[in-house]
Design a protein around this motif. Structure first.
Motif, short mmCIF file in Angstrom:
data_model
loop_
_atom_site.label_atom_id
_atom_site.label_comp_id
_atom_site.label_asym_id
_atom_site.label_seq_id
_atom_site.Cartn_x
_atom_site.Cartn_y
_atom_site.Cartn_z
N ILE A 1 -4.25 33.38 62.82
CA ILE A 1 -3.75 32.94 61.51
C ILE A 1 -4.57 33.56 60.39
O ILE A 1 -4.04 34.01 59.39
CB ILE A 1 -3.78 31.40 61.40
CG1 ILE A 1 -2.67 30.81 62.27
CG2 ILE A 1 -3.62 30.95 59.94
CD1 ILE A 1 -2.67 29.30 62.33
N TRP A 2 -5.89 33.62 60.59
CA TRP A 2 -6.74 34.10 59.50
C TRP A 2 -7.32 35.49 59.72
O TRP A 2 -7.92 36.06 58.82
CB TRP A 2 -7.87 33.09 59.23
CG TRP A 2 -7.37 31.89 58.48
CD1 TRP A 2 -7.11 31.83 57.13
CD2 TRP A 2 -7.02 30.62 59.02
NE1 TRP A 2 -6.63 30.59 56.81
CE2 TRP A 2 -6.57 29.82 57.94
CE3 TRP A 2 -7.04 30.06 60.30
CZ2 TRP A 2 -6.15 28.51 58.10
CZ3 TRP A 2 -6.61 28.76 60.46
CH2 TRP A 2 -6.17 27.98 59.38
N SER B 1 -11.18 31.14 56.17
CA SER B 1 -10.06 30.44 55.53
C SER B 1 -10.45 29.93 54.14
O SER B 1 -9.63 29.84 53.25
CB SER B 1 -9.58 29.29 56.41
OG SER B 1 -10.45 28.18 56.29
N VAL C 1 2.74 32.30 65.70
CA VAL C 1 1.84 31.79 64.66
C VAL C 1 2.66 31.14 63.55
O VAL C 1 2.32 30.06 63.05
CB VAL C 1 0.99 32.96 64.11
CG1 VAL C 1 0.38 32.63 62.77
CG2 VAL C 1 -0.10 33.35 65.10
N GLU C 2 3.78 31.78 63.18
CA GLU C 2 4.60 31.25 62.08
C GLU C 2 5.14 29.87 62.45
O GLU C 2 5.21 28.98 61.61
CB GLU C 2 5.78 32.19 61.78
CG GLU C 2 5.40 33.49 61.09
CD GLU C 2 4.67 34.45 62.01
OE1 GLU C 2 4.84 34.34 63.25
OE2 GLU C 2 3.91 35.29 61.50
N LEU D 1 2.51 27.34 62.15
CA LEU D 1 2.26 27.06 60.73
C LEU D 1 3.36 26.20 60.12
O LEU D 1 3.08 25.34 59.29
CB LEU D 1 2.10 28.37 59.95
CG LEU D 1 0.76 29.07 60.16
CD1 LEU D 1 0.72 30.41 59.44
CD2 LEU D 1 -0.40 28.19 59.69
N ARG E 1 -2.19 33.89 55.99
CA ARG E 1 -0.81 33.53 56.34
C ARG E 1 -0.46 32.12 55.88
O ARG E 1 0.66 31.68 56.03
CB ARG E 1 -0.64 33.60 57.85
CG ARG E 1 -0.70 35.02 58.37
CD ARG E 1 -0.60 34.97 59.87
NE ARG E 1 -0.55 36.30 60.42
CZ ARG E 1 0.10 36.62 61.52
NH1 ARG E 1 0.74 35.69 62.20
NH2 ARG E 1 0.09 37.83 61.97
N THR E 2 -1.47 31.40 55.43
CA THR E 2 -1.23 30.03 54.98
C THR E 2 -2.29 29.59 53.98
O THR E 2 -3.40 30.12 54.00
CB THR E 2 -1.24 29.06 56.18
OG1 THR E 2 -0.96 27.75 55.72
CG2 THR E 2 -2.58 29.03 56.89
#
Ligand code: SAM
Length: 339
Positions: A204-205, A161, A299-300, A303, A239-240
């Motif tokens: 996520i990563w 990340s 996941v979204e 987040l 994704r973030t």
């Protein structure tokens, strides 16, 4: 000429290693009784060690492989056969050094592969200093000790990340073993009964891929559980941009009450007097159904919940110190909190 080199010359076929003692012989020779505290379970079967290394994808002669916990060197031999440019071994138990030195000699003198051995703890090992930032692809490979596998993965996910450590390069991949259930959790898709905090923060990563299982009986000594091999590929587009620790904290709270509606776990991020109202507002802002169970969250959605939590604590910074498990009579604000 040393023995190993002599043996190599008698060996035809470029990619084959010289006839080294078998891993089983080495374990006997050096009396390498497995130490339980170091989660030592050895793989003696060359077909399995080859299969693990094959799961890492193509290893070119320009690549670097870092192996965690090589032990007597079964997987190391399979890596050497792939002929990367360099191999780094990080092993905590010094009893394995003689057998690893034997492999070093073979790799360097015969196969022209640089092989560095670091005796120490992978959790304290600094990939950044040892693997300079060059245009080489890095493969992290290991039949991990169960005792540290989840912790190591979480450390590395945080590195992904932050694009630091071994993950400054965009194409560093991990091929690692876990207890079967942990492997399933890491890869569990939306709605899967094994879906948990580890699934969300891994996905996520990275893109984790469950490659295959190895039955416990393939290891010496035999562990109580079977093992899963997972290939974990960092996503090129994260994704973030939210900090790892914040997302991990929100996810941990949501999944702390697995069987309840997801709003229950999330609500424990806030002190009791404002819990219900804040939770309701933030779920509305995030546009997430508060009556989903944690394993039903995408996941979204996690987040979006992390995003609204992040914005909320910007307005009310003292809330970031709130500790649900902290002493109730101290207005439930912890002195030390990681966010
Ligand atoms: N790679 C070998 C194989 O597949 O047969 C051994 C695997 S065994 C499951 C785990 C290995 O990790 C052991 O050699 C153990 O000594 C080593 N190890 C345990 N904790 C470690 C740590 N913190 N850092 C580096 N190595 C560790």
């Amino acid at each position: 000429m040393n023995n190993v080199a002599q043996m190599a010359l008698s060996n035809k076929g470029g990619l084959r290693l010289p006839p080294l003692p078998t891993i089983r012989d080495l374990v006997k020779l050096y009396k390498l009784r497995a130490i339980k505290q170091l989660s030592q379970n050895f793989l003696m079967d060359e077909r399995l060690t080859d299969k693990i290394v094959k799961a890492a994808g193509r290893i070119s002669n320009n690549d670097i492989c870092l192996e965690v916990g090589p032990g007597p060197g079964g997987i190391t031999r399979s890596i050497i056969r792939k002929q990367p440019s360099k191999i780094i071994l990080v092993e905590k138990d010094q009893r394995f050094l003689p057998s690893l030195e034997l492999l070093k000699e073979c790799a360097e003198e015969i196969m022209n592969i640089k092989l560095d051995i670091h005796q120490g703890d992978i959790l304290k090992y600094n990939i950044e200093t040892d693997v300079p930032d060059e245009e080489k692809r890095l493969h992290l490979i290991g039949n991990l000790p169960f005792s540290i596998s989840t912790r190591l993965l979480i450390n590395w996910l945080e590195d992904v990340s932050e694009r630091r450590g071994g993950f400054r390069r965009l194409d560093t991949h991990m091929t690692l073993t876990f207890q079967k259930e942990v492997a399933e959790r890491i890869c569990a898709p939306l709605g899967h009964e094994q879906r948990c905090r580890l699934s969300i923060i891994s996905q996520i990563w990275t893109q984790p891929i469950l490659k295959f299982f190895i039955p416990g009986k393939a290891f010496v000594p035999k562990p109580k559980v079977d093992v899963g091999v997972v290939r974990i590929i960092p996503l090129r587009e994260p994704r973030t941009d939210l900090p790892f620790k914040l997302v991990e904290k929100v996810t941990r709270h949501i999944f702390s009450m697995r069987q309840k509606y997801c709003r229950r776990g999330f609500s424990t991020l806030f002190p009791e007097d404002i819990r219900e109202e804040t939770t309701k507002n933030l779920f509305e802002l995030a546009d997430v159904d508060p009556l989903l169970r944690p394993f039903q969250l995408s996941v979204e959605e996690v987040l979006r919940l992390s995003q609204v939590y992040s914005e909320h604590i910007k307005s009310y910074p003292e809330l970031s110190l709130y500790d649900y498990r902290g002493p109730k009579n101290m207005s439930s604000i912890a002195e030390n909190n990681d966010i």
